[in-house]
Design an enzyme around this catalytic site. Structure first.
Site, PDB file in Angstrom:
ATOM      1  N   SER A 146      12.956  13.052 -22.743  1.00  0.00           N
ATOM      2  CA  SER A 146      14.030  12.658 -23.649  1.00  0.00           C
ATOM      3  C   SER A 146      13.438  12.255 -25.008  1.00  0.00           C
ATOM      4  O   SER A 146      12.735  13.053 -25.620  1.00  0.00           O
ATOM      5  CB  SER A 146      14.863  11.543 -23.012  1.00  0.00           C
ATOM      6  OG  SER A 146      16.088  11.380 -23.681  1.00  0.00           O
ATOM      7  N   GLY A 159      14.726   6.776 -22.935  1.00  0.00           N
ATOM      8  CA  GLY A 159      15.587   5.603 -23.036  1.00  0.00           C
ATOM      9  C   GLY A 159      16.195   5.420 -24.409  1.00  0.00           C
ATOM     10  O   GLY A 159      16.685   4.341 -24.744  1.00  0.00           O
ATOM     11  N   GLY A 160      16.179   6.489 -25.209  1.00  0.00           N
ATOM     12  CA  GLY A 160      16.850   6.443 -26.496  1.00  0.00           C
ATOM     13  C   GLY A 160      16.276   5.443 -27.477  1.00  0.00           C
ATOM     14  O   GLY A 160      16.986   4.974 -28.366  1.00  0.00           O
TER      15      GLY A 160
END
Length: 613
Positions: free
Chosen positions: A244, A156-157
């Protein structure tokens, strides 16, 4: 139609057993065991809630039963990070003896933007600073087992996400592990995001109150190490799985404190991420963003880097700080605000650039790793109308603003537009879009993964036989992307998650066909096997086997497991041009990606210096 008498008898017994199991709690285990012996199924609704007793600490956890999986949610591993604890390292929770913890419902998400994200993801609504919790899922019927544990660090960055996100539903993974005869415990964790997790200033650095989100992750993993045995888990068989930025953070943990303090996990799976060109780790940019938000909320003291400003920020209502920081992040980094607040060098948990720590051998050793990327990981980082060289460079220029003209020219040369004409065909999307997407994939995901794993092996982190790579080339989001009007995304970022999780009922129009579920079972079983035995499968070769003993900057030979696509399976490719002439179809597909020459440049000293990593 007449009902057989046997059916009536069995039905009556089933109801009776269910009622007795509900009201005669002390005798529940005996009754349910008798029901099993009779071949009867007692519905979840009639079974008592699962409970875990931590006899050493005299704590009881009350969970819930769903889909044959026991869930324990909203278990706090740290105190509420408000007031003086805002931005500070997490303070471990110490429940008093005799505490009964209600773990039946999901907890709040850490402060972030609210609303819908994607058709197949959760709607964000319930946010609170009191969010430092985790969720545990385990199979039913555990006695005195010590099962391996997988701990999920969401992506989710550093701007979005939660352990409660519907994409990370662990039921399919937990149940498939039971079917495989290799049961495991699943843990998902929440950690501070955005301004609350990664704000920085001189005062924060001086007081070691930086990178709170990373410190939260470590504290949660330490909670697992210290408490998971009560749930049937083995604290000495913990696999950290990150996707991620969650994957990048695992790499940061391996280089944290210069490798001097170890890590509270024994293995790692890094999906679509590793420390690399992802973001400039110098704190200057994030410090400026921190100061600008401080000014917006009225904490514009004489010195934005001062302790006075920090103390002022701790008095601002979290709703105000969330709204202003999220708005600023999304305006600068649309659409979700990624890359505005993120991990930075602080001389403590992150003592230096991760690429330098790797090359100096300053990392935690002896951690086997599976690392990966998705075939079109960069698809949504490029705008569909991209049609010129300038727009290709602009697709990552916002994040890599200090690349020299010669570096940009070299990147365009390494990714000629002609390589992507076959992807565009006669459609409305230019080959330049696919060119930009591939560049973004390699810059943010593929090349950092190759660099991290190669350096880790070369500098003595782990034997080459203990690192594996895979490329994921299948998606269940195809119908969703069509509905969103972005079919060109193809096998985009996030595509591998429902396969690892073995999710059988994705929403948002996703593909839940038998063919996709068969692949999901295959992928999830590789994860399960790795968690159990430290091996993803005999047919999956180690990544750098035969890559050369010499201490070079990049490998000359790669073995990659490909999941999905027209030519799935294990593929070994070499930098040797002579080998390419006799390549199989599968090898040709991988060689088309030109990973050797492209990643050699992207991971080079020149580009790393300009990118600030």
């Amino acid at each position: 139609m007449a009902i057989p008498k046997n059916g009536l008898v069995i039905g009556a017994i089933t109801v009776a057993v269910a009622l007795l199991a509900t009201y005669l709690v002390p005798f529940t285990d005996i009754l349910l065991e008798k029901a099993a012996q009779l071949g009867l199924t007692v519905p979840d609704a009639f079974q008592p809630p699962p409970a875990v007793y931590d006899t050493g600490r005299d704590i009881k956890y009350i969970g819930s039963l769903s889909n044959e999986v026991e869930h324990f949610q909203n278990i706090f591993y740290a105190e509420e990070p408000t007031g003086a604890r805002r931005f500070a390292p997490p303070v471990p929770v110490r429940p008093p003896k005799g505490t009964v913890i209600d773990a039946t419902h999901p907890g709040a998400w850490c402060p972030q933007g609210t609303g819908d994200i994607l058709p197949f993801t959760s709607r964000v609504s319930n946010i609170s600073e009191n969010c430092l919790s985790l969720r545990i899922a385990r199979p039913t019927g555990l006695k005195d087992e010590r099962l391996p544990v997988v701990v999920w660090l969401h992506g989710g960055g550093h701007a979005l996400g939660s352990a409660s996100e519907i994409l990370y539903n662990p039921d399919g993974l937990v149940k498939e592990a039971v079917v495989a005869g290799q049961p495991l415990i699943y843990v998902g964790i929440n950690y501070r995001l955005g301004y609350f997790g990664f704000a920085t200033s001189e005062a924060m650095i001086e007081n070691k109150q930086t990178n709170a989100g990373l410190r939260d992750q470590r504290a949660a993993l330490e909670w697992v190490r210290d408490n998971i045995e009560a749930f049937g888990g083995d604290p000495n068989r913990v696999t950290a799985i990150g996707q991620s930025v969650g994957a990048s953070d695992i790499g940061l943990h391996l280089t944290s404190f210069g490798g001097t303090k170890g890590v509270p996990f024994q293995q790692a799976i890094m999906m679509s991420g590793a420390p690399g060109l992802n973001f400039n780790s110098d704190p200057a940019l994030v410090a400026d963003n921190t100061a600008n938000v401080a000014k917006e909320v009225g904490c514009d003291t004489n010195d934005a880097q001062s302790l006075e400003t920090l103390e002022c920020l701790r008095r601002i209502p979290f709703e105000t700080l969330t709204n202003i920081s999220v708005t600023a992040s999304r305006a600068a980094r649309p659409p979700f605000g990624e890359g505005f607040f993120y991990p930075t060098i602080d001389g403590d948990i992150l003592p230096a650039r991760s690429s330098e720590l790797l090359r100096a051998g300053k990392f935690v050793q002896n951690v086997p790793i599976i690392a990966s990327w998705v075939t079109n990981d960069g698809a949504w980082y490029a705008a569909p109308p991209t049609s010129t060289d300038e727009e290709v460079l602009g697709s990552f220029g916002l994040w890599l603003s200090k690349l020299s003209d010669s570096t940009n020219e070299k990147l365009l040369e390494l990714y000629p537009a002609a390589d992507f004409e076959h992807m565009a065909g006669n459609g409305p999307i230019s080959p330049q879009y696919y060119r930009a997407a591939q560049l973004n994939r390699d810059i943010w995901f593929t090349c950092p993964v190759l660099d991290f794993t190669w350096q880790y092996v070369q500098k003595g982190g782990v034997d080459a036989s203990k690192v594996w790579l895979y490329e994921h080339n299948a998606t269940r989001y195809g119908p969703s992307f069509e509905m969103m009007g972005v079919p060109m995304w193809r096998v985009a970022h996030l595509s591998d998650i429902p396969y690892v999780m073995n999710n059988d009922n994705l929403g948002g129009g996703a593909d839940n066909s038998p063919e996709q579920m068969e692949l999901a079972r295959l992928v999830s079983r590789r994860v399960i096997g790795f968690a159990h035995d430290g091996q993803p499968g005999e047919e999956w070769p180690a990544a750098f086997s035969g890559a050369g003993e010499e201490w070079s900057e990049s490998p000359g030979r790669l073995s990659i497991q490909v999941f999905g696509g027209p030519v799935p399976g294990a593929v070994t490719v070499s930098k040797d041009a002579k080998d390419a002439k006799h390549a199989t179809v599968a090898q040709q597909a991988v060689l088309w990606e030109k990973l050797f020459e492209r990643c050699e440049f992207i991971n080079s000293a020149q580009m790393r210096a300009e990118a600030g990593v």
